[in-house]
Scaffold this active site. Structure first.
Site, PDB file in Angstrom:
ATOM      1  N   ARG A 449       0.850  -1.193   0.000  1.00  0.00           N
ATOM      2  CA  ARG A 449       0.000   0.000   0.000  1.00  0.00           C
ATOM      3  C   ARG A 449       0.891   1.251   0.000  1.00  0.00           C
ATOM      4  NH1 ARG A 449      -4.747   2.715   3.664  1.00  0.00           N
ATOM      5  NH2 ARG A 449      -6.351   2.706   2.086  1.00  0.00           N
ATOM      6  N   ASP A 484      -5.628   1.849  12.702  1.00  0.00           N
ATOM      7  CA  ASP A 484      -5.504   1.023  11.498  1.00  0.00           C
ATOM      8  C   ASP A 484      -4.064   0.528  11.312  1.00  0.00           C
ATOM      9  OD1 ASP A 484      -6.333  -0.211   9.178  1.00  0.00           O
ATOM     10  OD2 ASP A 484      -7.103   1.608   8.221  1.00  0.00           O
ATOM     11  N   ASP A 538      -7.375 -10.215  17.227  1.00  0.00           N
ATOM     12  CA  ASP A 538      -6.803 -11.175  18.173  1.00  0.00           C
ATOM     13  C   ASP A 538      -6.966 -10.663  19.599  1.00  0.00           C
ATOM     14  OD1 ASP A 538      -4.312  -9.604  18.993  1.00  0.00           O
ATOM     15  OD2 ASP A 538      -4.035  -9.680  16.824  1.00  0.00           O
ATOM     16  N   GLU A 618     -35.366   5.090   2.815  1.00  0.00           N
ATOM     17  CA  GLU A 618     -34.180   4.449   3.422  1.00  0.00           C
ATOM     18  C   GLU A 618     -33.804   5.129   4.740  1.00  0.00           C
ATOM     19  OE1 GLU A 618     -31.605   2.766  -0.362  1.00  0.00           O
ATOM     20  OE2 GLU A 618     -31.713   4.938  -0.062  1.00  0.00           O
TER      21      GLU A 618
HETATM   22  C1  DGJ Z   1      -8.358   0.171   5.848  1.00  0.00           C
HETATM   23  C2  DGJ Z   1      -9.557   0.096   6.747  1.00  0.00           C
HETATM   24  O1  DGJ Z   1      -9.932  -1.216   6.983  1.00  0.00           O
HETATM   25  C3  DGJ Z   1     -10.685   0.917   6.134  1.00  0.00           C
HETATM   26  O2  DGJ Z   1     -11.837   0.784   6.904  1.00  0.00           O
HETATM   27  C4  DGJ Z   1     -10.239   2.347   6.020  1.00  0.00           C
HETATM   28  O3  DGJ Z   1     -10.053   2.884   7.302  1.00  0.00           O
HETATM   29  C5  DGJ Z   1      -8.966   2.435   5.208  1.00  0.00           C
HETATM   30  N1  DGJ Z   1      -7.945   1.550   5.691  1.00  0.00           N
HETATM   31  C6  DGJ Z   1      -8.430   3.845   5.195  1.00  0.00           C
HETATM   32  O4  DGJ Z   1      -7.235   3.970   4.567  1.00  0.00           O
END
Ligand code: DGJ
Length: 731
Positions: A449, A484, A538, A618
């Protein structure tokens, strides 16, 4: 006392409410495993089969020792507690040691033990903790090797009420020389007989934790992650079960690793049809030199046994994770309903868009708006800026603090996305500190990435991360962090480390140190774990982040499979699931909004869409979903969870039963409809026998025994992806 020691026979017995675990010290000081199964009295020494076997070596410490002469007493086939390489046991060991000259081998001998009340804790590592009433105990056994001056402290934690036994080990160098651990694992279960299946949870990004079951044949089956993270590809949770075990029948044993880095579980069947089940650290990039007085702790493994199928394994693990792994302010709190900006805008966020989103969200009943990726300077794509955590005022149209205040004024809390362990090559941080990333000198680094991993084993890096996060939290009213982590660790090189074989382990210790400090300073901030969805789902993370984003795949049908697999080990309360828009962004599938709601209501609930694009109808449906979720939240997050079918059957059904059994919630989705389908009957479990329950949607009353025997007839569902959910109340 849940732990006893019989001095005469040198036998340790660990008892939980429904299980017994037993092992003994033989005359050479080896720990021989005897039994882990249904609760039982007595000594199980009869399970040992001792007979002379060709090519099976023996050793003894004294020439007079009977064992040393005894050709029938060989570690080649005897069941063990802590198998070590170099003892004549050619199965997979927990420990491999190499001395300064490169010689492999290390015999361990019982030295002493201690039994005490209370559950041990581990230094710097997450572990099961006890609550009052758990009556936990600890058994500590010291094994020694005199040549190397090496000791192993084996730790057992017994939580009788939870039917949980935990294991860990601490290896110490008490001498003047040094030696290197080439492998260190935490738990081993040896079975002298039996025919077993192995159940594991494999997957990939956006399709995590798929249930997989196979027969164990001769040889070794390895379930592992070499990615420096627990991984999308395999979860550190494995079940060994009788061939004929089902949801509510048969014996099963499970192991879960309380660790977020690489792991290795190995299940093997040997020449005499014996089975070894072990779990611990991944050893491929592990080579840990212990200098004089240094020690290392093997992360914890949680074990549980069920004599009545997978369901009991899941209930034991759910309770343990809910109350004895998750901790702090949020452990028992109702989690906020979230609206997340990612699938709505991706990187293209702005202050205006977020404020409009917040106004809609408020009307819908959402509690918190989460500003996902894209809020900091230069972060308009995946290529830039990770590591530079300065809000992009131009893009937001104001500073972050003011934006958060404005969203608060609309009546919503605010959460923020961060990916603190990473750095973009194209970032100020990398330009200033290229030596803070894992890059092997003179090698072209593997990017994933477009990003590199920061070296969390380095104290300066940890300080930078904490300072950056604390600066944001001090200035803005952020109530939640989405933590993240979007790549695997491929190359390991720390500029700060003396020994590269220690770095991956110390990276994870560094991660826990950072998370622990944030928890301590901001106990009321909810951290949601995430790793490209559920790549680091985990128990280690769950000690610091009491919920985890289950998967980047938000499609309701794929989620049935993902959440089914997840449910074997992890409770709904920690599983974050959101309703997203259709066609689904991951697989293009179009499903009814009602089904998306039912499927996402399996835990920490929320939305992942732009509410401005919703029709009136919705919006009303979502309003109703949120208020229904809030009324059902307790039974979903605290109730007992039952899998009523496998999603690959022609329907997927699951059920929550309140702890007092006064209510149960039945959910069913049809993944694929067929012509002229037979009527579907779903059989709930766990109800109060001899009682009647009312379906609160139809008013109809059902006898609990007949329901649990012959099932509940579903209404006719005519389309793919149709679903229904009924709450029943005791009459
Ligand atoms: C990966 C995460 O799983 C997504 O939900 C999102 O936050 C993206 N990264 C953002 O870059």
């Amino acid at each position: 006392m849940p732990i006893t020691y019989d001095e005469q026979h040198r036998i340790f017995t660990l008892n939980t409410r429904n299980s017994t675990y037993q092992f003994m010290i033989d005359s050479d000081g080896n720990l021989l495993h005897l039994y882990y199964g249904r609760k039982s009295d007595g000594f199980m020494k009869n399970f040992l089969h001792e007979q002379p076997r060709a090519f099976s070596g023996v050793f003894g410490y004294s020439q007079d020792s009977q064992a040393s002469q005894d050709e029938s007493h060989s570690l080649d086939y005897l069941p063990q507690e802590f198998p070590v390489q170099g003892t004549g046991d050619f199965r997979s060991p927990l420990l491999i040691v190499r001395d300064e000259f490169g010689t492999f081998g290390c015999k361990l001998r019982y030295d002493s033990h201690e039994i005490r009340s209370g559950k041990y804790a581990l230094n710097g590592l997450p572990a099961v903790y006890e609550n009052s009433g758990d009556n936990a105990s600890t058994l500590e056994i010291i094994l020694r090797n005199d040549r190397l001056n090496l000791s192993v402290k084996i730790l057992y934690g017994v939580l009788p009420e939870l039917d949980i036994i935990t294991r860990s080990a601490i290896v110490k160098n008490s001498g003047h020389g040094k030696f290197t651990l080439e492998k260190l694992q935490s738990a081993c279960l040896d079975f002298t007989h039996g025919n077993f299946d192995v159940i594991n949870f494999q997957g990939r990004h956006a399709m995590e934790r798929q249930f997989e079951r196979r027969e164990l044949l001769h040889g070794s089956l390895v379930i592992d992650s070499r990615r420096g993270m627990s991984s999308h590809q395999s979860n550190p949770f494995v079940i060994l079960a009788d061939h004929n075990a089902t949801e509510n029948f048969g014996r099963c044993w499970s192991m879960m690793f309380v660790y977020s880095g690489g792991f290795k579980a190995e299940i093997s069947r040997d020449q005499y049809d014996q089975t070894r089940f072990q779990m611990g650290l991944e050893d491929e990039k592990f080579s840990y030199t212990l200098e004089p007085n240094e020690e290392i702790t093997a992360p914890e493994v949680i074990m549980t046994f069920s004599s009545s199928g997978f369901e009991k394994i899941s209930h034991n693990m759910h309770d343990c994770i809910r109350k004895n792994i998750c901790r702090g302010f949020w452990r028992d709190k109702a989690r906020p309903v979230i609206l997340n900006s990612w699938e709505a805008f991706y990187f293209d966020i702005s202050g205006e868009k977020l404020l409009e989103m917040a106004r809609y969200a408020k009307k819908l009943g959402v509690d918190m708006l989460v500003i996902d990726d894209g809020w900091f300077i230069n972060r308009n794509d995946e290529l830039h800026a990770l590591g530079d955590w300065t809000p992009d005022e131009k893009k937001l149209g104001m500073n972050l603090e003011s934006l958060v205040k404005k969203i608060n004024a609309i009546g919503l809390d605010v959460g923020l996305w961060l990916e603190p362990e990473m750095v973009s090559e194209n970032s100020n941080l990398y330009r200033e500190h290229p030596d803070w990333a894992f890059v092997i000198p003179n090698e072209n680094p593997t990017k994933s990435r477009h990003q590199l991993v920061l070296d969390l084993s380095n104290r300066d890096v940890r300080k930078y991360i904490l300072d950056s996060i604390f600066a944001i939290l001090a200035s803005t009213n952020v109530k939640y962090i989405k933590w993240d982590y979007n790549r695997s660790i491929s190359e390991v090189y720390s500029h700060a480390a003396k020994n590269q074989g220690k770095v991956l382990y110390e990276y994870i210790l560094g991660l826990y140190e950072i998370l622990g400090k944030i928890n301590a300073k901001y106990p009321e901030i909810l951290i949601e774990g995430c790793s490209g969805g559920g790549g680091r789902f985990d128990a280690g993370m769950l000690q610091y982040t009491p919920q985890i984003w289950c998967s980047d795949n938000t499609d309701a049908i794929d989620r049935l499979y993902i959440q089914y697999g997840t449910s074997f080990a992890y409770p709904a309360s920690v599983t974050a699931a959101h309703v997203s828009t259709c066609p689904n962004h991951q697989n293009g599938r179009i499903t009814p909004l009602s089904t998306r709601g039912i499927v996402a209501m399996t835990g920490a609930f929320g939305y992942e869409l732009d509410p401005a694009k919703l029709s009136e109808h919705e919006q009303l449906e979502i309003q109703a979903q949120i208020s229904r979720y809030k009324s059902l939240r307790e039974i979903i997050t605290d109730g007992l969870y039952y899998r009523l079918s496998n999603p690959s059957e022609n329907f997927c059904a699951w059920e929550y039963v309140s702890r007092d059994k006064r209510e149960f919630l039945l959910n069913v989705v049809i993944p694929q409809n067929h012509g002229n389908m037979p009527r579907i009957y779903v059989t709930p479990r766990g109800l109060e026998p001899g009682k009647f329950y009312r379906n609160t949607s139809t008013g109809e009353i059902y006898a609990s025994d007949a329901l649990m025997d012959s099932g509940f007839a579903l209404p006719v569902l005519r389309h793919d992806f149709e679903s229904c959910a009924y709450l029943f109340e005791i009459v």
